[in-house]
Enzyme design. Structure first.
Site, PDB file in Angstrom:
ATOM      1  N   SER A 158      -2.340  -7.463  -3.983  1.00 58.36           N
ATOM      2  CA  SER A 158      -2.157  -8.864  -4.422  1.00 58.36           C
ATOM      3  C   SER A 158      -0.898  -9.473  -3.796  1.00 58.36           C
ATOM      4  O   SER A 158       0.073  -9.743  -4.500  1.00 58.36           O
ATOM      5  CB  SER A 158      -2.156  -8.977  -5.951  1.00 58.36           C
ATOM      6  OG  SER A 158      -1.416  -7.983  -6.597  1.00 58.36           O
ATOM      7  N   SER A 165       0.845  -1.186   0.000  1.00 59.30           N
ATOM      8  CA  SER A 165       0.000   0.000   0.000  1.00 59.30           C
ATOM      9  C   SER A 165       0.891   1.250   0.000  1.00 59.30           C
ATOM     10  O   SER A 165       1.839   1.337   0.777  1.00 59.30           O
ATOM     11  CB  SER A 165      -0.885  -0.023   1.260  1.00 59.30           C
ATOM     12  OG  SER A 165      -1.712   1.102   1.293  1.00 59.30           O
TER      13      SER A 165
END
Ligand code: ADX
Length: 181
Positions: free
Chosen positions: A85, A13
């Site tokens: 992912s 992130s």
């Protein structure tokens, strides 16, 4: 119909997946391609609404995104995924389902991400206020053989765009020089 494929961003992130995805999408549209972006944050408000961050839920999220990308790609669209992912096996499963798949690893040291902390989530995760946070209290498995690695702390977004487009040309995902295939 021009040939579609899936452009799959993976990384922690704040590593720049969405930023680069959006700029590259505009560049590819300018070259005549049809492009769609599936962004993790957005997908989680609709297609994957209600899913959390356990391995099972993340796998479900990624399989859904991968499935939609596959449908788009086989209809001539460049489908761009921008989700963390974190698990290699599911990314590779999605890759296997595709004819043409290009993986970009957005590499950025955790220290830098914690320092930037654009969404304020790393500080919360480090204080234990968010559990199972990728890179802090949950795993991130780096790709072993991505088509491209972008070190987002070491280069400008514009440099990354040029690098990505050149690599797409080099591997014959798009035509050189700007025309759509
Ligand atoms: S993935 O693991 O399933 O691929 P996805 O990209 O959809 O994740 O969502 C990640 C986004 O959700 C992050 O950018 C962040 O804004 C938010 N988020 C909330 N909780 C977590 C968590 N525990 N781990 C990672 N991201 C989280």
């Amino acid at each position: 119909m021009s040939e579609g494929f899936t452009l799959w961003f993976t990384g922690l992130s704040g590593a720049g997946k969405s930023t680069l995805a959006n700029i590259v999408a505009e560049e590819l549209k300018g070259r005549g391609h049809r492009v769609e972006i599936l962004d993790g944050d957005e997908v989680r408000t609709n297609l994957s609404k209600g899913l959390g961050f356990s391995k099972e839920d993340r796998d479900t999220n990624i399989r859904r995104i991968g499935y939609v990308c596959k449908l788009l790609a086989r209809n001539g669209v460049i489908a761009i995924s921008a989700a963390i992912s974190p698990y290699r096996d599911i990314r590779d499963e999605v890759r296997q389902a595709h004819n043409k798949f290009f993986e970009v690893f957005m590499k950025c040291p955790l220290d830098t991400l914690v320092e930037r902390d654009v969404k304020g989530l790393y500080k919360k995760a480090l204080r234990g206020e968010i559990g199972s946070f990728t890179g802090v209290s949950d795993p991130y498995e780096e790709p072993l053989n991505p088509e491209l690695v972008i070190e987002s702390d070491r280069e400008t977004v514009q440099d990354s765009v040029v690098k990505l487009v050149s690599r797409l040309e080099q591997l014959n995902f798009i035509k050189r020089g700007g025309a759509a295939r």
